[in-house]
Design an enzyme around this catalytic site. Structure first.
Site, PDB file in Angstrom:
ATOM      1  N   ARG A 132     -18.608  -0.287  -4.226  1.00  0.00           N
ATOM      2  CA  ARG A 132     -18.317  -0.504  -2.888  1.00  0.00           C
ATOM      3  C   ARG A 132     -18.892   0.143  -2.036  1.00  0.00           C
ATOM      4  NH1 ARG A 132     -11.778  -0.468  -4.376  1.00  0.00           N
ATOM      5  NH2 ARG A 132     -12.651   1.076  -5.835  1.00  0.00           N
ATOM      6  N   LYS A 165     -13.895   6.055  -2.170  1.00  0.00           N
ATOM      7  CA  LYS A 165     -13.404   6.942  -3.217  1.00  0.00           C
ATOM      8  C   LYS A 165     -13.076   8.439  -2.749  1.00  0.00           C
ATOM      9  CE  LYS A 165     -12.315   5.481  -6.445  1.00  0.00           C
ATOM     10  NZ  LYS A 165     -10.882   4.576  -6.566  1.00  0.00           N
ATOM     11  N   TYR A 197      -9.769   6.683   0.050  1.00  0.00           N
ATOM     12  CA  TYR A 197      -8.906   6.605  -0.702  1.00  0.00           C
ATOM     13  C   TYR A 197      -8.759   8.085  -1.126  1.00  0.00           C
ATOM     14  CZ  TYR A 197      -8.150   1.617  -0.905  1.00  0.00           C
ATOM     15  OH  TYR A 197      -7.867   0.351  -0.618  1.00  0.00           O
ATOM     16  N   HIS A 228      -6.156   9.956  -3.061  1.00  0.00           N
ATOM     17  CA  HIS A 228      -5.614  10.264  -4.279  1.00  0.00           C
ATOM     18  C   HIS A 228      -5.400  11.825  -4.451  1.00  0.00           C
ATOM     19  CE1 HIS A 228      -5.296   6.124  -5.006  1.00  0.00           C
ATOM     20  NE2 HIS A 228      -6.682   6.166  -4.936  1.00  0.00           N
ATOM     21  N   GLU A 286      -4.437   4.926   0.930  1.00  0.00           N
ATOM     22  CA  GLU A 286      -3.344   4.422   0.154  1.00  0.00           C
ATOM     23  C   GLU A 286      -1.887   4.873   0.565  1.00  0.00           C
ATOM     24  OE1 GLU A 286      -4.542   8.454  -1.687  1.00  0.00           O
ATOM     25  OE2 GLU A 286      -5.562   6.765  -0.534  1.00  0.00           O
ATOM     26  N   ASP A 330      -2.685   4.828 -14.553  1.00  0.00           N
ATOM     27  CA  ASP A 330      -1.975   6.036 -14.033  1.00  0.00           C
ATOM     28  C   ASP A 330      -1.651   6.784 -15.291  1.00  0.00           C
ATOM     29  OD1 ASP A 330      -0.489   7.485 -12.290  1.00  0.00           O
ATOM     30  OD2 ASP A 330       1.256   6.059 -12.422  1.00  0.00           O
TER      31      ASP A 330
END
Length: 372
Positions: free
Chosen positions: A15, A74, A93, A95, A117, A269
């Site tokens: 992406r 990312k 994102y 995280h 997110e 996860d």
């Protein structure tokens, strides 16, 4: 503002954050857009298309060094750590709760990190998760169909209704966008689908979208155990709270699944809802644990980069424009939903979930910005 769009370097990620049409929009607002060379090739966008839209095509070093804001897909990976610096805005994102090292680097460098997110809209929904969630749910079911083939190391199952055979049973945990996306395809192929959620209203909403071969089941331990033991395909579509040490589906329960059953963990996860799940990649997507085939790829939308890039850009661009047009402080101050996504600010951790997961001090975004 100078906005840099980077080529993603995460394994098997195709992406790109901005399409040529998004570049044209940013430039029309008076901003300078730098595109790392070949950033959009896997999504079907050429350097020439970006240049025609008004972008400058540069190498990664120039993209980072000139940027006021980097616009990515990312998280920040080790090769990118040296480019982190005070005053740089990272919009992607992130995280952060999943990577202590990334968090350390961003805090020490003093970057301003805003995580897709965690941003919410006025309805309390997650606008930058929604488009990827639908693709991930549908892609997760398609992956199950692909890797259940014996030619791909699977058990030779076809997750579809076949005359003369009992329809496969598919259990989907989570009735959000991911779960509904998976259920639409699973039900459309004639499977007997059980959609499980703890929230009654989520199940009611899902019921309006899905057909008669879907049952809607309240999530509790008894129902989970019953369904998991009888299912042919288990698809997890929920993120488990990072500070919990228990699991919705334990290793012992996985051990009691059918011999030819399969697990797809769309949430990917690790140590989460399904105890036996660990992150895999598109290039090596499956493994067997407790006799059950697992598919736990963490970036399923990355396998569909053309559609995923456009869908993601549609949802992130209004926020990117707000940050660029107003400046990051004003944009965050005026939009509580965007402010919720603030992870790092001038060396301070501002995301509670990461603070709790990593047992480190944090403050509220409002306090960091001087709003309280």
């Amino acid at each position: 503002m100078i906005i840099s769009v980077l080529k993603e370097i995460k394994k098997d990620e195709g992406r790109v954050a901005a399409s040529p049409s998004a570049v044209r929009e940013l430039c029309a607002h008076g901003h300078t857009v730098l595109i790392e060379r070949n950033a959009g090739l896997l999504s079907g966008f050429s350097n020439e298309q970006y240049a025609a839209a008004g972008a400058e095509i540069v190498d990664v070093k120039e993209a980072y060094e000139r940027a006021d804001m980097v616009y990515k897909v990312k998280e920040i990976l080790p090769k990118e750590y040296p480019y982190m610096r005070r005053g740089l805005i990272v919009f992607t994102y992130i995280h952060s709760n999943g990577s202590r090292e990334q968090t350390d680097v961003c805090l020490e460098a003093g970057v301003t990190g805003i995580a897709y997110e965690d941003v919410i809209d006025r309805a309390g929904k997650f606008p930058m998760l929604r488009p990827m969630s639908e693709i991930a749910g549908k892609g997760g079911f398609l992956a199950a169909c692909e890797y259940a083939k014996s030619t791909n190391g699977g058990r030779g199952r076809l997750y579809a209704k076949i005359d003369g055979l009992s329809a496969p049973r598919v259990t989907i945990i989570g009735a959000g966008c991911v779960g509904i996306g998976a259920a639409e395809l699973a039900a459309g192929c004639g499977n007997m689908v059980s959609l499980v959620d703890v929230d009654y209203y989520s199940l009611e909403h899902a019921k309006m979208k899905l057909g008669p071969n879907v049952e809607f089941v309240q999530s509790n331990q008894e129902n989970i155990e019953r369904l998991v033991k009888q299912t042919d395909l288990l698809i997890n579509c929920i993120l488990w709270p990072k500070w919990r040490t228990d699991h919705l589906v334990s290793r012992e329960l996985v051990r009691q699944m059918k011999d030819d059953a399969m697990i797809v963990d769309v949430a990917c996860d690790e140590g989460g809802a399904i105890e036996t799940c660990r992150c895999t990649y598109h290039s090596d997507p499956t493994y067997t644990e407790e006799g059950v085939l697992h598919y736990c790829v963490g970036n399923i939308p990355g396998a569909y980069p053309r559609d995923a890039s456009v869908a993601l850009c549609n949802s992130t661009l209004p926020y990117a424009l707000a940050i660029a047009d107003k400046g990051v402080v004003r944009a965050l101050s005026e939009d509580a939903g965007l402010r919720r996504g603030l992870c790092f600010y001038q060396g301070q951790l501002t995301l509670e979930e990461t603070g709790r997961k990593q047992d480190r001090p944090y403050i509220s975004p409002e306090r960091a910005l001087g709003l309280e």
